[in-house]
Design a protein around this motif. Structure first.
Motif, PDB file in Angstrom:
ATOM      1  N   LEU A 281       0.291 -42.477  56.407  1.00 21.11           N
ATOM      2  CA  LEU A 281      -0.743 -41.668  57.047  1.00 21.11           C
ATOM      3  C   LEU A 281      -0.543 -40.178  56.822  1.00 21.11           C
ATOM      4  O   LEU A 281      -1.479 -39.457  56.458  1.00 21.11           O
ATOM      5  CB  LEU A 281      -0.779 -41.971  58.549  1.00 21.11           C
ATOM      6  N   THR A 282       0.663 -39.691  57.034  1.00 20.92           N
ATOM      7  CA  THR A 282       0.921 -38.256  56.899  1.00 20.92           C
ATOM      8  C   THR A 282       0.642 -37.770  55.482  1.00 20.92           C
ATOM      9  O   THR A 282       0.085 -36.687  55.283  1.00 20.92           O
ATOM     10  CB  THR A 282       2.375 -37.935  57.289  1.00 20.92           C
ATOM     11  N   SER A 283       1.002 -38.581  54.490  1.00 19.10           N
ATOM     12  CA  SER A 283       0.782 -38.176  53.099  1.00 19.10           C
ATOM     13  C   SER A 283      -0.699 -38.118  52.751  1.00 19.10           C
ATOM     14  O   SER A 283      -1.125 -37.265  51.970  1.00 19.10           O
ATOM     15  CB  SER A 283       1.511 -39.137  52.152  1.00 19.10           C
ATOM     16  N   VAL A 284      -1.494 -39.014  53.341  1.00 17.30           N
ATOM     17  CA  VAL A 284      -2.938 -38.958  53.100  1.00 17.30           C
ATOM     18  C   VAL A 284      -3.524 -37.726  53.783  1.00 17.30           C
ATOM     19  O   VAL A 284      -4.314 -36.979  53.185  1.00 17.30           O
ATOM     20  CB  VAL A 284      -3.634 -40.236  53.605  1.00 17.30           C
ATOM     21  N   LEU A 285      -3.152 -37.501  55.043  1.00 23.61           N
ATOM     22  CA  LEU A 285      -3.678 -36.360  55.785  1.00 23.61           C
ATOM     23  C   LEU A 285      -3.319 -35.036  55.111  1.00 23.61           C
ATOM     24  O   LEU A 285      -4.103 -34.082  55.142  1.00 23.61           O
ATOM     25  CB  LEU A 285      -3.139 -36.381  57.220  1.00 23.61           C
ATOM     26  N   ASP A 286      -2.133 -34.963  54.522  1.00 22.99           N
ATOM     27  CA  ASP A 286      -1.670 -33.728  53.880  1.00 22.99           C
ATOM     28  C   ASP A 286      -2.067 -33.637  52.408  1.00 22.99           C
ATOM     29  O   ASP A 286      -1.615 -32.729  51.700  1.00 22.99           O
ATOM     30  CB  ASP A 286      -0.147 -33.623  53.997  1.00 22.99           C
ATOM     31  N   ASN A 287      -2.885 -34.582  51.935  1.00 24.69           N
ATOM     32  CA  ASN A 287      -3.330 -34.600  50.534  1.00 24.69           C
ATOM     33  C   ASN A 287      -2.177 -34.691  49.543  1.00 24.69           C
ATOM     34  O   ASN A 287      -2.272 -34.209  48.417  1.00 24.69           O
ATOM     35  CB  ASN A 287      -4.193 -33.368  50.220  1.00 24.69           C
ATOM     36  N   LYS A 288      -1.097 -35.330  49.957  1.00 18.36           N
ATOM     37  CA  LYS A 288       0.022 -35.552  49.037  1.00 18.36           C
ATOM     38  C   LYS A 288      -0.255 -36.729  48.108  1.00 18.36           C
ATOM     39  O   LYS A 288       0.400 -36.878  47.076  1.00 18.36           O
ATOM     40  CB  LYS A 288       1.312 -35.773  49.825  1.00 18.36           C
ATOM     41  N   VAL A 289      -1.191 -37.570  48.492  1.00 21.15           N
ATOM     42  CA  VAL A 289      -1.724 -38.610  47.609  1.00 21.15           C
ATOM     43  C   VAL A 289      -3.238 -38.441  47.596  1.00 21.15           C
ATOM     44  O   VAL A 289      -3.835 -37.951  48.552  1.00 21.15           O
ATOM     45  CB  VAL A 289      -1.334 -40.033  48.077  1.00 21.15           C
ATOM     46  N   ALA A 290      -3.864 -38.837  46.496  1.00 20.99           N
ATOM     47  CA  ALA A 290      -5.308 -38.650  46.363  1.00 20.99           C
ATOM     48  C   ALA A 290      -6.080 -39.542  47.326  1.00 20.99           C
ATOM     49  O   ALA A 290      -7.119 -39.156  47.860  1.00 20.99           O
ATOM     50  CB  ALA A 290      -5.744 -38.920  44.928  1.00 20.99           C
ATOM     51  N   PHE A 291      -5.565 -40.743  47.544  1.00 23.78           N
ATOM     52  CA  PHE A 291      -6.176 -41.648  48.520  1.00 23.78           C
ATOM     53  C   PHE A 291      -5.151 -42.673  48.950  1.00 23.78           C
ATOM     54  O   PHE A 291      -4.085 -42.804  48.349  1.00 23.78           O
ATOM     55  CB  PHE A 291      -7.450 -42.314  47.974  1.00 23.78           C
ATOM     56  N   GLY A 292      -5.477 -43.382  50.012  1.00 23.98           N
ATOM     57  CA  GLY A 292      -4.577 -44.401  50.529  1.00 23.98           C
ATOM     58  C   GLY A 292      -5.315 -45.695  50.766  1.00 23.98           C
ATOM     59  O   GLY A 292      -6.533 -45.711  50.973  1.00 23.98           O
ATOM     60  N   VAL A 293      -4.581 -46.792  50.737  1.00 22.83           N
ATOM     61  CA  VAL A 293      -5.131 -48.116  51.050  1.00 22.83           C
ATOM     62  C   VAL A 293      -4.241 -48.744  52.114  1.00 22.83           C
ATOM     63  O   VAL A 293      -3.041 -48.907  51.910  1.00 22.83           O
ATOM     64  CB  VAL A 293      -5.186 -49.022  49.808  1.00 22.83           C
ATOM     65  N   SER A 294      -4.820 -49.066  53.259  1.00 18.41           N
ATOM     66  CA  SER A 294      -4.043 -49.675  54.340  1.00 18.41           C
ATOM     67  C   SER A 294      -4.993 -50.440  55.257  1.00 18.41           C
ATOM     68  O   SER A 294      -6.181 -50.576  54.968  1.00 18.41           O
ATOM     69  CB  SER A 294      -3.273 -48.606  55.118  1.00 18.41           C
ATOM     70  N   GLY A 295      -4.458 -50.958  56.372  1.00 18.85           N
ATOM     71  CA  GLY A 295      -5.257 -51.749  57.290  1.00 18.85           C
ATOM     72  C   GLY A 295      -6.212 -50.896  58.108  1.00 18.85           C
ATOM     73  O   GLY A 295      -5.882 -49.779  58.505  1.00 18.85           O
TER      74      GLY A 295
END
Length: 327
Positions: A200-214
């Motif tokens: 979650l933190t990495s998605v919120l901080d734009n450290k990854v372009a997008f995330g996939v989770s539940g």
């Protein structure tokens, strides 16, 4: 500075003790549901799907008066296999259960763990849940087509975060999505985290372009406007979520994850039956039914030998997925 979200704060404590019940239904005898000293292990970090499931189940069981003083604790490491080893090491302990799901199944196989699902006692499958593709609120990607166009053009240039090991729910959903988009799994720049809480933190901080989770892991952040959902992975839209399915967006993906509860090996019939009765009664409680709706979870209740057969089938499926889609 790490952003402290409501969900992160919920799971910040490694140990939670659920207080005594408001009512006292269920006897402490052989036919009851009361299990004094019950401990509920979460095999990854606070804030992820297993964590939310365990804490919700413990809270609802207390609210329904089914048992009391349930201790929920986190034992992260190696994508859940550290917790699995601990569970197996507690042979004969009828007062310990562990939350788990497809992520643990995948980790066992991808890490060639010494302890496997054959070493545990199946208790209950609780839920199914769709995955969701999310970006931060200030991401340039407004729609799933915006994202997939950029991803297809430069697969290695867009990092994507998942909260599971290869073969787990997040990883499988991602790889199925990549294949549907026309990207070879080996070309995907995936960044793996020990659960959705870390992701979650990495998605919120734009450290990854997008995330996939539940879906249930990120509903609070989506409703608060901190995350933008682009698509869900199941065959139908999720109520209350403004996001299309991947299928209706033109991508041939239909995938759901699941979560359940297992116990150590070597339990007596009475201990196994009492744990099963507890989760059977929890499933039927209005408290749990409200939680299913609130978290966007689908009811997928299954116990005993049927759950054991399901686990065996999932293990075989993970072997096939890892062979087909790669790590």
């Amino acid at each position: 500075m790490r952003l402290r979200t409501p969900l992160a704060l919920l799971g910040a404590a490694v140990l939670v003790l659920v207080g005594p019940p408001l009512v006292t239904t269920g006897s402490g005898g052989e036919t009851g549901t009361q299990i004094p000293g019950l401990r509920f292990m979460v095999p990854n970090t606070p804030g992820g799907g297993y964590d939310i499931t365990a804490r919700t189940a413990a809270k609802n069981a207390q609210e329904a008066g089914l048992t009391h003083d349930v201790e929920v604790f986190n034992l992260p490491g190696a994508d859940g296999t550290v917790g699995l080893a601990r569970l197996v090491g507690e042979r004969g302990n009828g007062k310990l259960v562990m939350a788990m799901g497809l992520g643990v199944v995948g980790a066992v196989r991808s890490k060639d763990a010494p302890r496997t699902l054959a070493d545990i006692t199946p208790i209950a499958r609780l839920t199914e849940e769709q995955g969701v593709v999310v970006v931060a609120k200030d991401s340039p990607y407004r729609t799933v087509d915006d994202l997939t166009d950029a991803w297809r053009e430069n697969p290695g240039g867009l990092s994507v975060g998942v909260g599971s090991a290869p073969g787990g729910g997040d990883h499988t959903a991602l790889m199925l999505m990549a294949r549907a988009v026309g990207i070879a799994p080996k070309d995907v720049d995936s960044v793996r985290f020990d659960g959705g809480g870390e992701l979650l933190t990495s998605v919120l901080d734009n450290k990854v372009a997008f995330g996939v989770s539940g879906v249930g892991e990120y509903l609070d952040q989506i409703k608060a406007g901190e995350l933008r959902p682009l698509a869900v992975t199941g065959s139908e839209r999720v109520d209350g979520l403004d996001a299309p399915t991947l299928q209706e967006s033109g991508y041939d993906v239909s995938f759901t994850n699941w979560r359940g509860v297992v116990a150590p090996p070597g339990l007596s019939d009475a201990e196994r039956d009492r744990l099963t009765r507890l989760f059977d009664a929890l499933h039927d409680s209005p408290e749990w039914q409200r939680s299913l709706k609130h978290n966007g979870w689908d009811d997928a209740f299954l116990t005993g030998e049927e759950f054991g057969a399901f686990l065996d089938a999932q293990d075989k499926r993970v072997v096939s997925v890892l062979k087909e889609l790669g790590p």
